[in-house]
Design a protein around this motif. Structure first.
Motif: not given
Length: 220
Positions: A106, A112, A114, A140, A144, A151
């Motif tokens: 990030a 953010p 990936v 994702a 997150a 994300v």
């Protein structure tokens, strides 16, 4: 807690997941693993000779494959693609867990992390296959959950082709993810057959019984 791979199978066909679970068949075949490994070798492959590339499980001619990798080098995130913060790490979210092939570091609040999913197969003409999009959403969400921040996108790499596609966590894709979750949780016996084009490529079609109905019966 549901493995990412189970969720992707359920998005493709819940009945396939049922048979895979009965067979305890979650291993990635050797050729598929070899294709996934290509995603960690882009810098050495982009200038590789024809002879070298022909020995690899790529899905394009050597010349076409090098062209695709050259286009990858033009991506703004190429350095993160070839040198991510994490490789092949286990991540567990609220609903799903499994291996995340890569996680880009990030940056600022507007940049953010990936995650990427590496596929050994072919991409569709446009976008990604729905089952892979569902897996990308799951990955994702797991990242997150771990990072405690949103994300909003993931990438799917097709390294045997030399192509990368993006998956945005849109309302539609998150709805497909939730449908797949419900399908997994609902499995307590063989789900209904689908009997469509998916069946011809399924490893369980013989024991499943699809494709055995006559043409007359299909017409009713």
């Amino acid at each position: 807690m549901i493995p990412f791979s189970d969720l992707a199978r359920a998005a493709y066909c819940p009945r396939q997941l049922y048979y895979a679970r009965r067979a305890d068949d979650r291993n990635v075949p050797g050729e598929a693993r070899a294709r996934i490994d290509l995603a960690f070798r882009y810098p050495t492959l982009v200038d590789a000779s024809d002879a070298t590339l022909r020995r690899l499980p790529i899905r394009r001619s050597p010349a076409a494959y090098r062209r695709n990798l050259s286009r990858l080098r033009e991506r703004a995130d190429y350095e993160r693609l070839t040198d991510p913060e994490h490789e092949r790490v286990f991540r567990s979210g609220k609903d799903c867990h499994g291996t995340v092939h890569k996680v880009f570091a990030a940056g600022t609040d507007s940049d953010p992390p990936v995650p990427t999913v590496v596929s050994p197969g072919e991409p569709p003409e446009n976008g990604v296959w729905e089952s892979q999009a569902v897996r990308a959403v799951a990955v994702a969400k797991a990242v997150a959950w771990e990072r405690e921040r949103e994300v909003p996108r993931a990438l799917i790499e097709y390294p045997s082709v030399g192509t990368v596609r993006e998956v945005q966590l849109t309302t539609r894709k998150k709805a497909a993810y939730r449908r797949a979750l419900r399908a997994v949780h609902a499995i307590d016996g063989p789900p209904s057959r689908v009997d469509d084009d998916r069946c011809s490529a399924c490893d369980y079609r013989d024991r499943c019984g699809t494709g055995r109905r006559s043409f007359r019966s299909l017409l009713g």
